[in-house]
Structure formats: C-alpha cells, structure tokens
Design a protein around this motif. Structure first.
Motif, mmCIF file in Angstrom:
data_model
loop_
_atom_site.group_PDB
_atom_site.id
_atom_site.type_symbol
_atom_site.label_atom_id
_atom_site.label_comp_id
_atom_site.label_asym_id
_atom_site.label_seq_id
_atom_site.Cartn_x
_atom_site.Cartn_y
_atom_site.Cartn_z
ATOM 1 N N TRP A 243 -3.887 -46.790 31.227
ATOM 2 C CA TRP A 243 -4.577 -47.818 30.220
ATOM 3 C C TRP A 243 -5.023 -49.061 30.962
ATOM 4 O O TRP A 243 -5.627 -50.120 30.309
ATOM 5 N N THR A 244 -4.155 -49.330 32.059
ATOM 6 C CA THR A 244 -4.235 -50.444 32.917
ATOM 7 C C THR A 244 -5.468 -50.391 33.999
ATOM 8 O O THR A 244 -5.678 -51.329 34.957
ATOM 9 N N ASP A 245 -6.219 -49.227 33.981
ATOM 10 C CA ASP A 245 -7.137 -48.894 34.834
ATOM 11 C C ASP A 245 -8.187 -50.130 34.840
ATOM 12 O O ASP A 245 -8.232 -50.633 33.683
ATOM 13 N N PRO A 246 -8.792 -50.507 35.595
ATOM 14 C CA PRO A 246 -9.731 -51.436 35.779
ATOM 15 C C PRO A 246 -10.891 -51.241 35.074
ATOM 16 O O PRO A 246 -11.541 -52.295 34.425
ATOM 17 N N SER A 247 -11.134 -50.004 34.545
ATOM 18 C CA SER A 247 -12.121 -49.765 33.958
ATOM 19 C C SER A 247 -11.955 -50.009 32.344
ATOM 20 O O SER A 247 -12.659 -50.616 31.558
ATOM 21 N N ILE A 248 -10.679 -49.660 32.136
ATOM 22 C CA ILE A 248 -10.091 -49.943 30.510
ATOM 23 C C ILE A 248 -9.921 -51.633 30.330
ATOM 24 O O ILE A 248 -10.467 -52.159 29.308
#
Length: 446
Positions: A243-248
């Motif tokens: 959920w900390t992915d750059p897209s999220i």
C-alpha cells in the motif's frame, strides 16, 4: 456504502421493533427496522414462511420485488425487515449472529461483509449449477463473477453471496447548474479546476463530497486509482504490491489535490452525502456529486423534486486528476446480493427467492424501478413511464459493467484502515505517505 434514497413507507401489517434508524433521503423521509409480511389467504394450505433482512433495495423497490416473487410463488411468504445500513443493519447482523438468531436470508455486499459472515452462510453452489449449469457465473459480467468469492478464506471455493444488483461509479452533474453558468463537461484537470472555480465564485458547491461517509472516500479513491493503473488496487489487496507503492501514494496524493484545488466544497470531510449532499444537489445548490448508476432510482420516487422529475442530470467519468494521464475508467461491482443462512429450515424455498431476485421476476421489478443495475446479464427496463434520457444513461451504465474495474475490498480490516487513511488525508491530519503507511501497517498485522 453508497447513497441510498430511503422511502418512508410502512411495509408491514406487523411492525418488528428493532434498532433505532436514522437514514434520510432526498424527500426528507427516514426508515429503519420495518417488516413486510404478506397477508395470508384462506387457501387451505399452509405457506412456507421465510424471514429476510437487508438495507437494500430501497423500501418501495423491495416491496415490488417481493410482490413479484410471491405472485409467482403463492405458497411462499417473505417476512422482510428493512434497516438503514450503518450502523443499524450492521449492528443487527452482529447481534443476531452472536445469539444464533440470524434470519433465513440476509443482504450482503461482496468482500468484507460477506467474508465476515461466511461461517453463518450456506454454500449455494449446487443450486446454481442445477439451475444454470457448470458455467453459471457466465451469466454475470466477469468482474461481478470474480467478486462472488472475494474475501473467501484460502482454499474456500464456496459461493455465499448471489449478486442481485450492480453499480458503476461516476460523476453525476446537474444540467441546470451547468447551463446557468455556461459550463461544459470537463475533459482535462485544468478544465475541471476552471469549472469548479466558476462554481465556487458563484457560491455553488462544485463537486459535493460526503467525506463523512467512508464509502464516498473509497469510491473516489478507486476512481483515482483507475486513472493510473486498473490493476493496482487489486494488487495491493492481494499483497502483490504494498500500500506504500509509489502508484498508491500517487493516487492518495491526487485525492488530496481535490481538497487543495477547490474541486470539492469547503468542509467536505464533515459533510454527509445523504443528509447534506442530496438536498443541495436537487435544489441546484451543488453542481456535481460522486455517485453513479443508483442515482437513477430517484426518478421513480413518489413526488420527486422538479429537477428529478424532468431528469436534469447527466454523468461523466472523472477527468484525469493531478499527475494522472487518463480519465477514470468505469469502476464498480456488485451493489448488493443475498445469502442463505445456515439457520434456514427450507433452503429450497430460499433459493427460489434468491433466483427470482437475481434473474427472475424479482430483479425485473427492481430494474423497472431503476433501483440500480441488474447484475445478471440481459435484463433491461420494461417500464414505459421512464424518461428516455434516463433509460439511455441506465443502459449505458449496464454496458460499462463489462469493462469496469473492481471497487470492492475483500478484508474488513483493510476497508476500515483505508477509510480512516483517506479521512486523515482529506482533513489534512495525515500526509499521503502517512495514510498509505497506515493501511500497510494494517495489512502487515493480519
């Protein structure tokens, strides 16, 4: 939960006193804990009685749905109890499950709600296979079919929620307001900001946002995710990305821009879509709302507002916001369905009801009332009193179901965490990075 118009109709000859209810609709009515029970006739044979609880469809539509079923099945009588969704229905389910007192049939949403009560529900797979064959899920759009088992425990191939209605999320706009201020449907974010500035300058709420409603926050976030990558929301749920992915984080940052750039009204995070948004929208005090296909149900209400009776509404998909390059795709899924509880003593009769509500006379009554979209393919309104533009919009939504991105969350803990994170980011209490980290922390704790 999405916006629902609650009619103040007494459904019962006998009232079941339940938890207090406080929902409201565009006509200011409220409802909760009402029971519908068909009047017995002296036919010489005893009817099979089924008990059913739900928050959906709205009371006037549910009355028609049950009437259509009972007309075709005069030997079955349904005693229906209606609740407002949150907290009344959720509290009633929780209390009934704890005391082993659930009714025969309960209303469900896919994912977290169905997962929460799966242990109390019957797997109806054999009934569906007998009725429609081994490939019975082909009767539903692919995304709808996929949501049926969403949230199942690992290795659980059971089917517990039978889809009844579906929905597509969009931006609904008031044509009167757009015409008054000579506005066009925005195609880019710059155009969107310009439209909202004109509205703000004239004291009109631009995109009315019910930030106090967790479902509004999640619906908006899924639209923003779809602008970046239609797979990232499901990948985060599945643990394929964090959920900390750059897209999220990017989608969460674009969510914050809606508040920073004046797209939504001042004080949006304390506003309620039902009690504050709907009255403003139908009285030309708000120009847009993040709603969708269920807004069509307003047309069949008794004595609707003039803007609704004339159907002065249209819809468009959210233009690319902030760093996004593409507008939102259709986003949606199962609005609600029904499940048969293990308490049910006559599952054959209960299946007849579910089959009618999903694919027979029951769902046709709902569609004729344009309550929301049919989840089952090939069902269209047959009500010749409906507005032509309304029917075109409704059928367009149904077509868009075939390419819609999933809006649902399978794990209850993650749904709560995401709602809280969006509330924090929208109010400025959390940065987008902090909000995403909070959701990931909840994921890691599972």
């Amino acid at each position: 939960m999405k916006l629902k118009k609650v009619a103040s109709v007494l459904l019962a000859l006998t009232m079941v006193v339940g938890l207090a209810a406080c929902g409201s609709s565009s006509d200011g009515s409220s409802k909760g804990g009402d029971t519908k029970s068909s009047e017995s006739k002296d036919s010489g044979t005893e009817k099979t009685k089924l008990t059913m609880w739900s928050w959906s469809p709205i009371t006037r539509t549910c009355d028609k749905m049950i009437e259509a079923f009972e007309k075709e099945n005069p030997d079955i009588e349904i005693e229906f109890t209606y609740y407002n969704y949150d907290p009344e229905y959720l509290s009633a389910l929780s209390a009934a499950a704890a005391s082993d007192n659930l009714p025969d049939i309960i209303g469900l949403q896919p994912g977290s709600l169905t997962a929460q009560y799966a242990d109390y529900l019957m797997d109806y797979s054999s009934y569906a296979q007998d009725e429609w064959g081994e490939s019975w899920k082909d009767n539903y759009p692919e995304m709808i079919a996929d949501q049926i088992q969403m949230g199942n425990k690992s290795g659980d191939e059971g089917n517990y929620i039978l889809p009844v209605e579906a929905q597509v999320i969009s931006i609904v706009y008031n044509k009167n307001v757009f015409k008054k201020y000579n506005l066009d449907i925005p195609k880019t974010y710059d155009e969107f900001k310009a439209v909202c500035k004109t509205l703000n300058d004239n004291g009109v709420a631009p995109l009315f946002f019910g930030g106090a409603n967790g479902w509004q926050c999640v619906n908006m976030f899924t639209m923003l995710c779809s602008q970046l990558d239609t797979t990232m929301f499901d990948k985060a749920q599945a643990g394929e990305i964090k959920w900390t992915d750059p897209s999220i984080v990017e989608a969460m940052s674009n969510f914050k821009l809606l508040f920073d750039d004046g797209i939504v009204q001042t004080g949006a995070m304390s506003a309620d879509a039902n009690t504050n948004g709907t009255p403003a929208f139908v009285s030309d005090s708000a120009a847009m709302m993040a709603l969708g296909s269920w807004w069509c149900q307003e047309f069949t209400a008794e004595d609707p507002a003039t803007t609704i009776a004339d159907w002065d509404f249209g819809f468009f998909y959210l233009p690319a916001v902030g760093t996004a390059k593409n507008p939102a795709t259709p986003v949606g899924g199962i609005d609600f369905g029904y499940g048969i509880t293990k308490n049910c003593k006559n599952s054959d009769a209960a299946w007849k009801a579910l089959k009618s509500f999903s694919a027979g006379a029951g769902i046709q009554a709902c569609v004729d009332d344009v309550n929301n979209l049919p989840a089952f393919k090939g069902i269209e309104p047959k009500n010749d009193k409906l507005n032509k533009d309304l029917v075109e919009q409704y059928n367009s939504f149904s077509e868009d179901l075939n390419s819609a991105m999933n809006q649902r969350i399978g794990e209850p803990t993650i749904e709560t965490a995401l709602q809280n994170a969006l509330a924090g980011v929208g109010s400025g209490e959390l940065t987008p990075e902090q909000g995403c980290q909070a959701v990931q922390d909840a994921q890691d704790a599972l």
